[in-house]
Design an enzyme around this catalytic site. Structure first.
Site, PDB file in Angstrom:
ATOM      1  N   ASP A 378     -67.237  -4.032  78.775  1.00 16.07           N
ATOM      2  CA  ASP A 378     -68.109  -4.297  79.914  1.00 16.07           C
ATOM      3  C   ASP A 378     -69.411  -5.027  79.575  1.00 16.07           C
ATOM      4  O   ASP A 378     -69.966  -5.714  80.424  1.00 16.07           O
ATOM      5  CB  ASP A 378     -68.417  -2.993  80.641  1.00 16.07           C
ATOM      6  CG  ASP A 378     -67.178  -2.439  81.329  1.00 16.07           C
ATOM      7  OD1 ASP A 378     -66.403  -3.244  81.855  1.00 16.07           O
ATOM      8  OD2 ASP A 378     -66.984  -1.216  81.327  1.00 16.07           O
ATOM      9  N   ALA A 379     -69.920  -4.875  78.353  1.00 19.52           N
ATOM     10  CA  ALA A 379     -71.168  -5.568  78.017  1.00 19.52           C
ATOM     11  C   ALA A 379     -70.898  -7.034  77.699  1.00 19.52           C
ATOM     12  O   ALA A 379     -71.500  -7.930  78.274  1.00 19.52           O
ATOM     13  CB  ALA A 379     -71.874  -4.876  76.861  1.00 19.52           C
ATOM     14  N   GLU A 381     -68.138  -8.847  78.201  1.00 20.34           N
ATOM     15  CA  GLU A 381     -67.321  -9.620  79.141  1.00 20.34           C
ATOM     16  C   GLU A 381     -68.012  -9.784  80.496  1.00 20.34           C
ATOM     17  O   GLU A 381     -67.992 -10.848  81.094  1.00 20.34           O
ATOM     18  CB  GLU A 381     -65.962  -8.928  79.344  1.00 20.34           C
ATOM     19  CG  GLU A 381     -65.097  -8.971  78.089  1.00 20.34           C
ATOM     20  CD  GLU A 381     -63.772  -8.236  78.241  1.00 20.34           C
ATOM     21  OE1 GLU A 381     -62.862  -8.510  77.455  1.00 20.34           O
ATOM     22  OE2 GLU A 381     -63.637  -7.367  79.141  1.00 20.34           O
ATOM     23  N   TYR A 466     -66.191   1.141  88.566  1.00 19.10           N
ATOM     24  CA  TYR A 466     -66.783   2.228  87.789  1.00 19.10           C
ATOM     25  C   TYR A 466     -68.297   2.166  87.782  1.00 19.10           C
ATOM     26  O   TYR A 466     -68.887   1.104  87.794  1.00 19.10           O
ATOM     27  CB  TYR A 466     -66.295   2.141  86.336  1.00 19.10           C
ATOM     28  CG  TYR A 466     -65.507   3.354  85.936  1.00 19.10           C
ATOM     29  CD1 TYR A 466     -64.128   3.335  85.980  1.00 19.10           C
ATOM     30  CD2 TYR A 466     -66.149   4.524  85.549  1.00 19.10           C
ATOM     31  CE1 TYR A 466     -63.397   4.448  85.619  1.00 19.10           C
ATOM     32  CE2 TYR A 466     -65.417   5.641  85.183  1.00 19.10           C
ATOM     33  CZ  TYR A 466     -64.049   5.597  85.226  1.00 19.10           C
ATOM     34  OH  TYR A 466     -63.338   6.703  84.880  1.00 19.10           O
ATOM     35  N   ILE A 677     -81.772  -0.387  57.462  1.00 20.18           N
ATOM     36  CA  ILE A 677     -80.392  -0.163  57.898  1.00 20.18           C
ATOM     37  C   ILE A 677     -80.324   0.184  59.381  1.00 20.18           C
ATOM     38  O   ILE A 677     -81.298   0.621  59.986  1.00 20.18           O
ATOM     39  CB  ILE A 677     -79.701   0.957  57.062  1.00 20.18           C
ATOM     40  CG1 ILE A 677     -80.575   2.218  56.999  1.00 20.18           C
ATOM     41  CG2 ILE A 677     -79.369   0.443  55.674  1.00 20.18           C
ATOM     42  CD1 ILE A 677     -79.930   3.374  56.230  1.00 20.18           C
ATOM     43  N   HIS A 687     -60.054  10.105  79.498  1.00 25.37           N
ATOM     44  CA  HIS A 687     -60.095  10.428  80.928  1.00 25.37           C
ATOM     45  C   HIS A 687     -58.681  10.530  81.494  1.00 25.37           C
ATOM     46  O   HIS A 687     -58.020   9.522  81.706  1.00 25.37           O
ATOM     47  CB  HIS A 687     -60.913   9.371  81.675  1.00 25.37           C
ATOM     48  CG  HIS A 687     -61.231   9.768  83.077  1.00 25.37           C
ATOM     49  ND1 HIS A 687     -62.129   9.071  83.860  1.00 25.37           N
ATOM     50  CD2 HIS A 687     -60.795  10.792  83.839  1.00 25.37           C
ATOM     51  CE1 HIS A 687     -62.202   9.653  85.048  1.00 25.37           C
ATOM     52  NE2 HIS A 687     -61.398  10.689  85.064  1.00 25.37           N
TER      53      HIS A 687
HETATM   54 CU    CU Z   1     -62.744   7.167  83.470  1.00 24.57          CU
END
Ligand code: CU
Ligand code: NAG
Ligand code: NAG
Length: 737
Positions: A378-379, A381, A466, A677, A687
């Site tokens: 999700d980040a 794309e 979502y 580091i 889920h």
């Molecule tokens: Cu889920």
């Protein structure tokens, strides 16, 4: 009504009585506690202008209310104050002007900006910078596609110089633009075959809602061409179209040309699930059937106002903490330069240089034609921050919250404002910071309790169906809790089945999930959220220490005990020694320490990452999605600081093969001892959907902590005061919210 009023009066009297009883029982209670207490009068705060003003907060009165925290901010004239401040509207416009006259762009047939963000100055320069110093040179990092080729550019805002980076990754594409996603959803309608298919499935074209679904990478078919898959739903009679899939219909679209390349329909004969009971909006879930009287309204009051300030737009100062906060189109929230005050010296001490959500990975567990490719990142794309919508001022965050806007960039380079994208508020959940009471056995009349108040930074991203809620919660004792909540709507699959009694034996496996409602299956999937945590414990040179808890057997005759547990310390010298898989029966603590700095008694100062409920990836490591999501192969990694290694799935994640992930970097096995580091932690969820997730999911939350370990000389909140009645006026019900 009347009886409730009476009840509250009784309650109030009860509180007064309780307090008096308490007071008489504790001779050590500070006498000032009762100086202003008068149970017959109410605090002036209850009728103060301040309080009444904040009471008027609602969606229509937000703008121009001088004390309203969600007032409209003037972004057009904004200027940067801190080297890490995001690009302003003016700066973005300047970048666009500079690039429009640049040879690469003015000779191009087509171009699109996928990202224009601040190119952060070198870390050592930022570390040296102090408030009041001249701002470091401002630069923009630009990711653009020009005539079908991806470019990474640096634009120097003061000199106007444009430098092209030649380190463009060989596989993958930049995050989609909002325009990419929009145009992809409409593209199938250009196909007569698509129209016919939709109609043949019994859906009116006017009721169509489609989603742009990133398709990952599975081989040559996903190479050399920017692609997307589109799947559609029926919006008829519901706002929750996600529950009405046109199952099995998948359209392959070229993202650059919008050409429809392939239409696959494996769902003929699968009905569109019914609309009944799918809506979730307050105005539609049945006026007559609201459980609206179960809870009285509730909210927090801060009679003296908040204890935090947001200075110069982005520097948050609260209690013992200070940090820089900015919204980011890809990461969502970025926390930088987090420092905590030492209670003994009063000095601010470095804890974390930078922390953010580096990548998400959400693989669905259904290998069939219309589902196998659903393995979202999700980040990289979609843009985790781009998908973060304005927060609802009374419900997403409490009334005492303040808000921060995001400034993002459209595909043509125009800046736009995402208002109220992040909120900051103090949280008092009725929890205890520390306590001790003495029992009658000792005869010591001691009851010492300190309430726990925390500061929360929150955003909520709605990646299509979502919703992810991300909280960075700071505690006065130095602990940072990073919390992720999952809510929103499941991605569901249409099925012929209406009841489980129709599903026989082995057929249950073919559901790939749980039957949630008639003809609706919630498909099993995982969520992984990988955090980049550049910890700088009292400076940049740190080490990673594993403290393993091991069983030690005693020698015969040594002790009545056969065994005990001891802590065995192992310093990780190279990256591979810091690739950690969590194990309940081989437990360990994971410390980031500063080997060059010890406490009074000689322990190295440190912070530990404390995992809580989480999940590990179980897919075959050579499964294409898992190669791309290989940054989830371990829950913890430690890498040497490298400013080009911040995105766990790679800079260009879209259709990438997984050749630029955290796993690839870490396998170089570089040295990580006593140097700058970075710690990576992945929070996971398996889920298996259940009926309660229909038609919208109650939030499921998990978290991890960054906790001081021998960082302070002793309990850092020993000297914080308890609550006193005089500071907490009780207001009349009529004057209450
Ligand atoms: Cu889920
Ligand atoms: C498909 O249907 C849409 C909506 O009715 C229409 O605008 C479009 O022109 C149709 N496409 C074709 C190729 O007929
Ligand atoms: C920094 O990261 C880039 C990208 O992974 C890599 O090419 C480079 O070798 C790294 N530098 C060092 C010193 O590891």
């Amino acid at each position: 009504m009347e009886s409730r009023y009476l009840l509250r009066l009784l309650l109030f009297a009860g509180v007064c009585l309780l307090f008096l009883l308490t007071w008489f029982h504790i001779p050590y209670a500070p006498s000032s506690a009762t100086e202003y207490l008068d149970c017959n009068t109410y605090s002036p705060w209850c009728t103060s202008k301040n309080r009444l003003f904040s009471k008027q907060t609602n969606k229509t009165s937000l703008v121009n209310n001088p004390i309203n925290p969600t007032r409209r901010r003037d972004h057009a004239s904004e200027t940067p104050h801190h080297p890490l401040d995001p690009l302003t509207v003016q700066e973005i416009n300047k970048v666009r002007r500079l690039l429009s006259s640049h040879a690469l762009f003015n000779s191009a047939k087509s171009h699109a900006f996928h990202s224009i963000v601040l190119e952060e100055p070198e870390k050592d320069l930022v570390l040296k910078w102090r408030k009041g110093d001249p701002l470091l040179p401002r630069k923009a990092s630009v990711i653009a596609r020009v005539d079908g080729v991806s470019h990474v550019l640096t634009v120097d805002l003061s000199t106007g110089e444009v430098v092209s980076q030649d380190s463009v990754p060989h596989s993958g594409y930049p995050s989609m633009t909002i325009e990419d996603m929009n145009s992809a959803t409409w593209a199938p309608l250009a196909s007569a075959e698509f129209n016919r298919t939709v109609v043949s499935r019994g859906v009116d074209l006017a009721d169509l809602a489609c989603l742009p679904i990133s398709l990952g990478w599975f081989g040559v078919k996903e190479e050399n061409r920017r692609l997307i898959k589109v799947q559609c739903y029926s919006m008829k009679d519901t706002a929750n179209f996600y529950m009405r899939p046109i199952e099995g219909l998948t359209v392959l679209v070229d993202l650059d040309t919008k050409e429809v390349l392939d239409i696959s329909d494996t769902g003929k004969g699968i009905p569109i699930p019914k609309a009944v009971n799918t809506d979730y909006r307050y105005d539609t879930v049945g006026e007559h059937n609201r459980d609206m009287n179960l809870l009285n309204p509730i909210s927090i009051e801060q009679p003296k106002g908040p204890s935090f300030v947001i200075e110069d737009g982005h520097t948050v100062k609260w209690a013992t903490w200070e940090f820089h906060l900015k919204p980011d189109a890809r990461a969502g929230i970025v926390i930088s330069r987090a420092k905590v005050r030492d209670p003994d010296s009063g000095k601010m001490r470095d804890v974390m240089y930078k922390g953010f959500t580096s990548e998400l990975f959400v693989p669905y567990m259904d290998p069939t034609d219309a589902w196998y490719f659903k393995t979202y990142m999700d980040a990289g794309e979609y843009g985790f921050g781009l998908q973060a919508m304005p927060l609802d001022p009374l419900n997403d965050c409490p009334r005492n919250a303040q808000y921060m806007d995001g400034v993002f960039v459209a595909a043509d380079g125009t800046p736009y404002v995402r208002s109220n994208m992040v909120c900051v508020f103090e949280r008092y959940a009725g929890d205890i910071g520390w306590r001790h009471t003495e029992s009658p056995i000792t005869g010591l009349p001691i009851r010492e309790v300190r309430p726990k108040v925390t500061l929360v930074v929150r955003m909520a991203a709605s990646v299509a169906n979502y919703d992810y809620i991300v909280d960075w919660e700071f505690q006065t004792d130095g602990l940072i809790r990073v919390k992720v909540g999952l809510s929103g709507i499941l991605m569901v699959k249409g099925t012929r089945y209406e009841k489980m009694s129709q599903v026989f034996g082995g057929q249950e496996n073919d559901l790939y999930g749980t039957l949630l409602s008639e003809n609706v299956v919630g498909v099993i999937h995982d969520h992984y959220i990988t955090f980049y945590l550049d910890m700088d414990i009292d400076g940049s040179d740190n080490s990673f220490l594993k403290v393993n808890i091991r069983r030690q057997e005693t020698s015969p005759g040594e002790s009545p005990r056969r065994s005990y547990l001891k802590a065995v310390k192992n310093l990780a010298k190279t990256e591979k020694e810091a690739q950690i898989k969590l194990k309940l029966y081989d437990p360990a603590e994971f410390h980031m320490i500063n080997p060059g700095k010890t406490t009074r008694v000689g322990n190295p100062v440190g912070y530990k990452v404390v995992p809580a409920g989480t999940a590990a990836g179980l897919l075959d490591l050579d499964d294409p999605p898992q190669k791309r999501g290989a940054f989830t192969n371990n829950q913890i990694w430690v890498t040497p600081y490298n400013r080009s290694e911040q995105w766990a799935g790679g800079l260009f994640v879209y259709q990438s093969k997984g050749d630029d992930t955290l796993a690839v970097w870490s396998d170089r096995d570089r040295e990580i001892e006593n140097r700058d580091i970075v710690l990576w932690y992945t929070l996971g969820f398996h889920h298996i959907p259940c009926q309660e997730d229909f038609p919208i999911m109650p939030t499921v939350t998990s978290s991890f902590d960054l906790k001081p370990v021998n960082f302070f000389e002793s309990n850092p909140i020993l000297r914080i005061p308890p609550n006193f009645e005089k500071d907490l006026p009780v207001c009349r019900p009529a004057g209450s919210s």
